[in-house]
Design a protein around this motif. Structure first.
Motif, PDB file in Angstrom:
ATOM      1  N   ASN A 387      37.928  19.377  31.579  1.00  0.00           N
ATOM      2  CA  ASN A 387      38.099  19.053  33.000  1.00  0.00           C
ATOM      3  C   ASN A 387      38.146  20.311  33.894  1.00  0.00           C
ATOM      4  OD1 ASN A 387      38.174  16.289  32.503  1.00  0.00           O
ATOM      5  ND2 ASN A 387      40.401  16.294  32.215  1.00  0.00           N
ATOM      6  N   THR A 388      37.389  21.322  33.495  1.00  0.00           N
ATOM      7  CA  THR A 388      37.266  22.518  34.340  1.00  0.00           C
ATOM      8  C   THR A 388      36.272  22.245  35.467  1.00  0.00           C
ATOM      9  OG1 THR A 388      37.803  24.049  32.568  1.00  0.00           O
ATOM     10  CG2 THR A 388      36.558  24.933  34.411  1.00  0.00           C
ATOM     11  N   VAL A 389      36.628  22.691  36.666  1.00  0.00           N
ATOM     12  CA  VAL A 389      35.752  22.550  37.835  1.00  0.00           C
ATOM     13  C   VAL A 389      35.194  23.932  38.189  1.00  0.00           C
ATOM     14  CG1 VAL A 389      35.622  21.910  40.267  1.00  0.00           C
ATOM     15  CG2 VAL A 389      37.053  20.581  38.698  1.00  0.00           C
ATOM     16  N   ALA A 390      33.881  24.035  38.234  1.00  0.00           N
ATOM     17  CA  ALA A 390      33.237  25.288  38.635  1.00  0.00           C
ATOM     18  C   ALA A 390      33.328  25.423  40.149  1.00  0.00           C
ATOM     19  CB  ALA A 390      31.788  25.309  38.183  1.00  0.00           C
ATOM     20  N   VAL A 391      33.804  26.568  40.609  1.00  0.00           N
ATOM     21  CA  VAL A 391      33.980  26.799  42.046  1.00  0.00           C
ATOM     22  C   VAL A 391      33.189  28.046  42.452  1.00  0.00           C
ATOM     23  CG1 VAL A 391      35.636  27.347  43.879  1.00  0.00           C
ATOM     24  CG2 VAL A 391      36.237  25.695  42.084  1.00  0.00           C
ATOM     25  N   ILE A 424      41.534  24.012  46.803  1.00  0.00           N
ATOM     26  CA  ILE A 424      40.870  23.529  45.590  1.00  0.00           C
ATOM     27  C   ILE A 424      41.781  23.682  44.383  1.00  0.00           C
ATOM     28  CG2 ILE A 424      38.967  23.975  43.990  1.00  0.00           C
ATOM     29  CD1 ILE A 424      37.252  24.677  46.432  1.00  0.00           C
ATOM     30  N   HIS A 425      42.433  24.838  44.275  1.00  0.00           N
ATOM     31  CA  HIS A 425      43.333  25.036  43.131  1.00  0.00           C
ATOM     32  C   HIS A 425      44.467  24.023  43.144  1.00  0.00           C
ATOM     33  CE1 HIS A 425      46.769  27.009  40.996  1.00  0.00           C
ATOM     34  NE2 HIS A 425      45.825  27.115  40.074  1.00  0.00           N
ATOM     35  N   GLY A 433      43.242  19.452  36.125  1.00  0.00           N
ATOM     36  CA  GLY A 433      42.051  20.247  35.847  1.00  0.00           C
ATOM     37  C   GLY A 433      42.305  21.744  35.954  1.00  0.00           C
ATOM     38  N   THR A 434      41.244  22.503  35.720  1.00  0.00           N
ATOM     39  CA  THR A 434      41.286  23.964  35.799  1.00  0.00           C
ATOM     40  C   THR A 434      40.166  24.453  36.719  1.00  0.00           C
ATOM     41  OG1 THR A 434      42.188  24.183  33.575  1.00  0.00           O
ATOM     42  CG2 THR A 434      41.089  26.122  34.491  1.00  0.00           C
ATOM     43  N   VAL A 435      40.470  25.439  37.533  1.00  0.00           N
ATOM     44  CA  VAL A 435      39.468  26.041  38.416  1.00  0.00           C
ATOM     45  C   VAL A 435      38.841  27.245  37.721  1.00  0.00           C
ATOM     46  CG1 VAL A 435      39.141  27.366  40.547  1.00  0.00           C
ATOM     47  CG2 VAL A 435      40.537  25.283  40.562  1.00  0.00           C
ATOM     48  N   ALA A 436      37.514  27.288  37.695  1.00  0.00           N
ATOM     49  CA  ALA A 436      36.784  28.458  37.198  1.00  0.00           C
ATOM     50  C   ALA A 436      35.990  29.026  38.373  1.00  0.00           C
ATOM     51  CB  ALA A 436      35.864  28.088  36.045  1.00  0.00           C
ATOM     52  N   ILE A 484      32.261  22.560  42.857  1.00  0.00           N
ATOM     53  CA  ILE A 484      32.658  22.612  44.267  1.00  0.00           C
ATOM     54  C   ILE A 484      32.172  23.946  44.826  1.00  0.00           C
ATOM     55  CG2 ILE A 484      34.544  22.544  45.931  1.00  0.00           C
ATOM     56  CD1 ILE A 484      36.222  21.084  43.834  1.00  0.00           C
ATOM     57  N   SER A 485      31.436  23.903  45.929  1.00  0.00           N
ATOM     58  CA  SER A 485      30.859  25.119  46.506  1.00  0.00           C
ATOM     59  C   SER A 485      31.237  25.252  47.969  1.00  0.00           C
ATOM     60  CB  SER A 485      29.334  25.098  46.387  1.00  0.00           C
ATOM     61  OG  SER A 485      28.927  24.877  45.045  1.00  0.00           O
TER      62      SER A 485
END
Length: 537
Positions: A387-391, A424-425, A433-436, A484-485
């Motif tokens: 559940n990591t979200v690419a930022v 976002i964090h 989840g985790t933010v990357a 998320i961008s």
């Protein structure tokens, strides 16, 4: 001791100049006229140099003669129309009643006056002709260097046999194939070789990146070469180039004294074009590929290469080329785009194709190809939690840099960037989840201190990972659950292409929901909308 004193003095003068430039920016901001610089730059993009249009020499311009005025205008835009012009305009605004002193031709000085800037005509004219004289000297020296390079090539050949080759202009090492453990690379050379619309039957993929070892893509050699146009190897062509060089230098010098400055201004480029004109076609690339960072000026030599059968292509490796729409009219085209005249464009999607058509006209030859890879790395992607979200954000720069960009709308500031990351964090963590976070590039201390402080703080918190800036965006996205961008960066489209839920996040609600610069990617505003989107995944 004396040198140290001079260096200190110069640094002090530069700081004083920078403070005045920043005061000029504040004048525009307080008066709600941040678009004033952009308006001037747009006018310069479209202001024809009438005298040049009437009096250009075909002997100098060669195959580019029909586009001589546009070529000169493009070259002006990149040589004197960039950040230094922004600084000069802001510097004049930093002190009431101050006039602009900057090297510009008469027609462009008139544009500044029509936009309300006082111009010191005498000093600007002097500085303009000093600049043109220096460019003439550089052009004459370039002619001599090219002749000697060809003589050396005749005596000791060093330019290898490339066969049918493609040439990639102005790349860096990260744009070349990377030897990663999984065998994949997301660079432009690999992308082109695997694109179905490429030139078939190529023997070599060439570039000008120095001090890199040759590599391969699908058994096709990827090699560095000294220049896009090799030295002349036929004696007759060499003799003609010497004659042309003497005659062109004389013509440019005489015309300079007649106030026909454009031949002296373009002499270096004309020398390069003559080398291409005299070159045997089989020594030219089958296709020359230019990326959109160099979109304004189409080199003069490309007209000769195209005439000899080479394909000239400009590709967009990013979608972030259109300004935010705040008025609903989309009237503003960013600086320089309307001066483009590339024979062929490669774009990501129909939205970007529409942008090109609006910039240069419906007759543009545009091909939609999907996302175009550009920069890669051999670094392996670390194992990411479930559940990591690419930022993907846009790093705000120091005020001293940001304020000289001539932007008409403040968005990429610490206030926006920091809230973007904090929101976002917070929301991603709430949903387990985790933010990357992957930043676009390494800019070091050029990044705003407030932004650096925020990121440093987040890196100490749980569920936050900072991914190396050189890591390919696609490689990160593949290992994440969603993307998320920050508006309007390209990874949002990469996420969609890779089948991941993808959105833009605007923390302050400054971006219009229907802005077409989003390319159909949803725009979320505020934590509530972000939380609702995450809960639905």
């Amino acid at each position: 001791m004396q040198i140290a004193f001079i260096v200190t003095l110069l640094q002090k003068l530069e700081r004083r100049r920078l403070r005045r430039v920043m005061r000029g920016y504040r004048v525009l901001k307080v008066s709600n006229k941040l678009d004033r610089i952009a308006a001037v730059k747009g006018a310069l993009t479209n202001t024809v140099i009438n005298q040049c249009e009437r009096c250009a020499s075909q002997f100098i311009f060669g195959a580019g003669f029909e586009n001589a005025e546009l070529i000169i205008r493009q070259y002006l835009l990149i040589r004197v129309g960039g950040l230094n012009l922004n600084k000069a305009l802001l510097y004049s605004l930093g002190k009431p009643g101050s006039a602009v002193v900057y090297p510009l031709p008469a027609e462009w000085r008139g544009v500044l006056r029509r936009h309300g800037f006082a111009v010191n005509g005498f000093l600007s004219t002097i500085s303009w002709y000093v600049l043109v004289s220096l460019m003439f000297a550089n052009g004459a020296l370039s002619i001599v260097k090219r002749i000697f390079a060809s003589i050396l090539e005749l005596v000791h050949p060093s330019f290898g046999v490339l066969g049918r080759f493609a040439y990639f202009d102005t790349l860096i090492a990260g744009n070349l194939p990377q030897l990663s453990r999984d065998g994949r690379s997301y660079d432009i050379v690999t992308w082109y070789q695997r694109w179905n619309g490429r030139i078939n039957g190529l023997d070599t993929l060439a570039h000008s990146v120095k001090n890199v070892a040759p590599s391969k893509v699908d058994d096709i050699p990827v090699v560095p070469i000294p220049s896009a146009i090799p030295p002349l190897v036929q004696l007759r062509a060499l003799i003609f180039s010497i004659v042309w060089g003497v005659a062109a230098s004389a013509l440019a010098l005489v015309d300079l004294f007649r106030s026909r400055w454009w031949h002296a201004f373009i002499l270096n480029e004309a020398a390069h074009a003559t080398q291409a004109r005299l070159q045997h076609p089989h020594r030219l690339a089958r296709v020359y590929l230019f990326h959109v960072s160099n979109y304004i000026y189409r080199p003069l030599w490309t007209y000769e290469a195209e005439k000899s059968g080479s394909q000239i292509t400009c590709y967009f490796y990013s979608i972030n080329c259109e300004p935010f729409d705040r008025e609903g009219d989309y009237l503003l085209i960013p600086f320089g785009f309307q001066a483009m005249n590339w024979p062929h464009y490669l774009v990501w999607d129909e939205y970007q194709a529409d942008f090109v058509y609006r910039a240069v006209g419906e007759s543009a030859d545009v091909t939609v190809v999907g996302p175009i890879w550009f920069h890669s790395s051999a670094d392996e992607m670390q194992e990411l939690p479930r559940n990591t979200v690419a930022v993907f954000d846009v790093q705000p720069m120091r005020n001293s840099r940001y304020q000289t960009l001539g932007l008409d709308f403040e968005y990429y500031t610490p206030k926006t960037a920091n809230q973007f990351l904090v929101d976002i964090h917070h929301v991603v963590t709430e949903y387990g989840g985790t933010v990357a976070l992957k930043r676009k590039r390494k800019i070091g201390k050029m990044a705003h201190p407030k932004y650096r402080k925020t990121v440093d703080g987040l890196e100490k918190l749980p569920n936050f990972i900072a991914v190396g800036a050189d890591t390919a965006a696609s490689r990160l996205i593949e290992g994440c659950a969603a993307v998320i961008s920050m508006p309007f960066s390209s990874p949002a489209l990469l996420g969609r292409e890779l089948g991941k839920p993808s959105v833009y996040y605007d923390p302050h609600g400054l971006v219009q929901k229907n802005d077409r610069a989003a390319h159909g990617i949803p725009i979320l505003s505020g934590q509530e909308e972000l939380a609702k989107w995450l809960s639905a995944l």
